[in-house]
Structures are given as C-alpha cells and as structure tokens.
Motif scaffolding. Sequence first.
Motif, short mmCIF file in Angstrom:
data_model
loop_
_atom_site.label_atom_id
_atom_site.label_comp_id
_atom_site.label_asym_id
_atom_site.label_seq_id
_atom_site.Cartn_x
_atom_site.Cartn_y
_atom_site.Cartn_z
N ILE A 56 43.82 44.32 38.24
CA ILE A 56 43.31 43.37 37.22
C ILE A 56 43.12 41.98 37.73
CG2 ILE A 56 45.75 42.67 36.67
CD1 ILE A 56 43.00 43.49 34.21
N SER A 57 43.61 41.45 38.83
CA SER A 57 43.19 40.44 39.26
C SER A 57 41.72 40.10 39.78
CB SER A 57 44.00 40.16 40.58
OG SER A 57 43.75 40.97 41.50
N PHE A 58 40.95 41.23 40.11
CA PHE A 58 39.62 40.93 40.07
C PHE A 58 38.78 40.80 38.89
CE2 PHE A 58 40.58 43.76 43.78
CZ PHE A 58 40.40 42.77 44.79
N MET A 59 39.64 41.01 37.71
CA MET A 59 38.83 41.27 36.50
C MET A 59 39.03 39.97 35.38
SD MET A 59 39.24 44.95 35.59
CE MET A 59 39.19 46.35 36.61
N THR A 60 39.97 39.20 36.11
CA THR A 60 40.37 37.90 35.27
C THR A 60 40.22 36.80 35.96
OG1 THR A 60 42.61 37.93 36.04
CG2 THR A 60 42.17 39.23 33.94
N SER A 61 40.12 35.61 35.27
CA SER A 61 40.02 34.20 35.87
C SER A 61 41.23 33.68 36.23
CB SER A 61 38.81 33.52 34.94
OG SER A 61 39.65 33.22 33.93
N TYR A 62 42.36 34.16 35.53
CA TYR A 62 43.65 33.30 35.63
C TYR A 62 44.43 34.00 36.78
CZ TYR A 62 44.54 36.35 31.83
OH TYR A 62 44.69 37.64 31.14
N PHE A 63 44.00 35.04 37.16
CA PHE A 63 44.98 35.73 38.34
C PHE A 63 44.02 35.76 39.73
CE2 PHE A 63 47.12 38.74 35.13
CZ PHE A 63 48.22 38.01 35.14
#
Length: 73
Positions: free
Chosen positions: A7-14
């Motif tokens: 999920i860290s590749f799909m969000t801007s805040y992670f």
Amino acid sequence: IFDFYLISFMTSYFDGAFDSSLGIKYDIPDYKKLDLYLKANLAGTFVFGDDNMENNLKLQIIAGAGINNEKNN
C-alpha cells in the motif's frame, strides 16, 4: 517473519510500511499425558511517512498445554 506492505506504493502519505516478528518455542519434555510448552514472541509494525516514523512493538509470553492420548507401552 518479515512483511512489506505494498500500500505504500499507492498512497502519497506513506513512504513505507512493514512488520516483523521473531519467536521462540520450548516444549517441556515428558510430562505424563500433557504436552506443555512456553512461547515468547516479539512483533513490531513500522510505518514511515510525512517525515516521521511510527512503530508498535509488543511482547507476548504464552504458556500452553495439550492432551496427549497416545499410550506408551
């Protein structure tokens, strides 16, 4: 065990997130008809983002027992 969360590749805040755990189990030998054991587990979750790091660490200590129905001759 080591898990990386995609999920860290799909969000801007992670920027990244993962968890890891390490455990050890000790079986107490030859205790009549019971199977006894002790187990310790250390687990952590780490999240990187917005220029900081959050972590959650936990230590579990477990004592367990099971019934052994096998007959010894």
